[in-house]
Design an enzyme around this catalytic site. Structure first.
Site, PDB file in Angstrom:
ATOM      1  CE  LYS A 132     -20.958 -45.332  23.702  1.00  0.00           C
ATOM      2  NZ  LYS A 132     -21.375 -44.008  23.263  1.00  0.00           N
ATOM      3  CG  MET A 135     -28.823 -70.434  19.224  1.00  0.00           C
ATOM      4  SD  MET A 135     -29.674 -71.282  20.555  1.00  0.00           S
ATOM      5  CE  MET A 135     -31.371 -70.799  20.269  1.00  0.00           C
ATOM      6  CE1 TYR A 178     -34.090 -75.164  12.489  1.00  0.00           C
ATOM      7  CE2 TYR A 178     -32.182 -73.721  12.786  1.00  0.00           C
ATOM      8  CZ  TYR A 178     -32.996 -74.749  13.241  1.00  0.00           C
ATOM      9  OH  TYR A 178     -32.717 -75.362  14.431  1.00  0.00           O
ATOM     10  NE  ARG A 210     -28.239 -40.201  23.015  1.00  0.00           N
ATOM     11  CZ  ARG A 210     -27.154 -40.863  22.644  1.00  0.00           C
ATOM     12  NH1 ARG A 210     -27.275 -41.984  21.932  1.00  0.00           N
ATOM     13  NH2 ARG A 210     -25.964 -40.434  22.951  1.00  0.00           N
TER      14      ARG A 210
HETATM   15  C1  LIG Z   1     -20.438 -43.392  22.422  1.00  0.00           C
HETATM   16  C2  LIG Z   1     -20.155 -41.980  22.601  1.00  0.00           C
HETATM   17  C3  LIG Z   1     -19.025 -41.399  22.020  1.00  0.00           C
HETATM   18  C4  LIG Z   1     -18.148 -42.118  21.031  1.00  0.00           C
HETATM   19  O1  LIG Z   1     -18.803 -42.151  19.773  1.00  0.00           O
HETATM   20  P1  LIG Z   1     -18.162 -42.869  18.493  1.00  0.00           P
HETATM   21  O2  LIG Z   1     -19.126 -42.588  17.412  1.00  0.00           O
HETATM   22  O3  LIG Z   1     -18.101 -44.327  18.835  1.00  0.00           O
HETATM   23  O4  LIG Z   1     -16.838 -42.290  18.281  1.00  0.00           O
HETATM   24  C5  LIG Z   1     -18.742 -40.081  22.335  1.00  0.00           C
HETATM   25  N1  LIG Z   1     -19.556 -39.372  23.158  1.00  0.00           N
HETATM   26  C6  LIG Z   1     -20.653 -39.898  23.718  1.00  0.00           C
HETATM   27  C7  LIG Z   1     -21.503 -39.064  24.600  1.00  0.00           C
HETATM   28  C8  LIG Z   1     -21.005 -41.217  23.456  1.00  0.00           C
HETATM   29  O5  LIG Z   1     -22.113 -41.728  23.997  1.00  0.00           O
END
Ligand SMILES: *Cc1c(COP(=O)(O)O)cnc(C)c1O
Length: 378
Positions: free
Chosen positions: A48, A318, A270, A147
């Site tokens: 992801k 930046m 800055y 969540r």
């Molecule tokens: C992002 C995610 C993972 C991977 O987690 P890491 O801590 O990066 O290994 C696994 N399961 C779900 C549901 C996630 O959202």
């Protein structure tokens, strides 16, 4: 990672003096290490966030070549982009479930949803009736993170009426660990118990999945049938403070634009927050917060110049930052020469810590205007 630049495949904006080097072979090796730790459980991969910011289109095929066959993305759009790049033996799971009206996108493209609610379950069961065949899915149950996944009341409804799942072939039931980066936290063991209890309540006898990268390091009790490492694949240490079981993946090098000597009381950058108190040589480097080098590293972070660690002076701008090269041999820091901002002793965990964040945020923020060089891969 000292491969000559001409051997690297590059993509990126014309004229970029900064380069992000991403070692796809290290990602593949890290996946093999996670898979070996998890065996006999199978190992998937979280890709992801565009492969944690490193380019899912490069990362996922490299993982597939290493043997990974289960991929997790957040959005349907990420899955659709990845689908043509992976052969059909690879399953792509969408963690966010089915967006309204999009069940047909999943069945059409051969993408598998993670069902997070009884609403998702109903939509997918209806899609199975329409298709006249069983459809695969994962079911996410909440074990305490509050969540994503079926909350307690929906688990109770499903336990009372298992026919809600008719037409759905559950590849696995999963949950997600909230605190596995902290060995002392009792939450992880509690979540494990709740996953086992929940599976029994909903009469699921098939596969279970719980572990992220940190969960893989918690040992066999936490592996169940499938693990989902993410950050470890990209070189992050899943349990900070413990020995890191994976290879570094990312290197960020940036060009020096200017070098100047300051021999009177002046200030740098800055807000004039850095006051020069000794004769100082300052190098200006072509990376700033617009590149994802977070402003929080101002006056705190470090760079490597010819192998020597030097301090970042003043605020991060930046597109620029300034570093103290007073103690570095002058012939190693001239305009056009590279400095290292991530790599070697500057691990992603350490750099992230100087920014008051975690390696996940550092990686996913790294900008799009570097020349991106990929080492290895397919
Ligand atoms: C992002 C995610 C993972 C991977 O987690 P890491 O801590 O990066 O290994 C696994 N399961 C779900 C549901 C996630 O959202």
């Amino acid at each position: 990672m000292s491969t000559p630049i001409e051997l690297l495949s590059a993509e990126g904006p014309v004229g970029a003096t900064t380069r992000l080097i991403i070692d796809l072979d290290a990602i593949a090796e890290n996946w093999r290490r996670m898979a070996a730790l998890a065996a006999p459980a199978r190992a998937g991969a979280a890709v992801k966030g565009d492969g944690y910011g490193l380019g899912a289109a490069k990362v996922a095929p490299a993982l597939h070549a290493a043997g990974c066959r289960t991929f997790f993305v957040a959005h349907l759009g990420e899955a659709l982009a990845l689908r043509p790049l992976l052969s059909r033996d690879a399953a792509i799971f969408v963690l966010h479930g089915i967006p309204p009206g999009c069940a047909g996108e999943f069945t059409g493209a051969g993408i598998t949803p993670v069902l997070n609610s009884l609403g998702d379950v109903a939509v997918w069961a209806a899609a199975a009736r329409d298709a006249g065949r069983k459809l695969p899915a994962a079911l996410h149950v909440d074990t305490g993170m509050c969540r994503m996944g079926l909350p307690e009341d929906e688990i109770a409804l499903l336990a009372a009426d298992p026919t809600l799942l008719d037409g759905i072939e559950l590849s696995f039931v999963m949950s997600h660990l909230a605190c596995a980066d902290d060995r002392a936290n009792p939450m992880t063991a509690r979540q494990r118990e709740r996953l086992i209890e929940t599976a029994a309540r909903i009469h699921h006898r098939g596969a279970l999945a719980l572990a992220n990268s940190a969960g893989v390091l918690w040992g066999a009790d936490y592996h169940f049938d499938l693990v989902r490492p993410g950050i470890a694949l990209y070189g992050g240490n899943p349990i900070p403070g413990e020995p890191c079981p994976v290879l570094p993946v990312v290197r960020l090098e940036a060009g020096i634009l200017q070098v100047r000597d300051i021999d009177r009381p002046e200030s740098v950058g800055y807000g004039a927050v850095h006051k020069v108190e000794r004769p100082t040589r300052v190098a200006t480097v072509a990376v700033g917060y617009a590149d994802g080098y977070l402003r929080a590293a101002g006056n705190r972070g470090h760079a490597l110049v010819a192998g020597r660690e030097v301090a970042i002076l003043g605020r991060i701008s930046m597109d620029l930052m300034t570093i103290d090269v007073t103690d570095v041999p002058p012939d190693t820091c001239r305009p056009g020469m590279p400095v290292t901002l991530i790599g070697d002793a500057l691990t992603i965990d350490r750099v992230a810590a100087t920014m008051d964040t975690v390696s996940y945020e550092l990686l996913t923020r790294l900008g799009r205007r570097f020349a991106r060089h990929y080492l290895g891969g397919v």
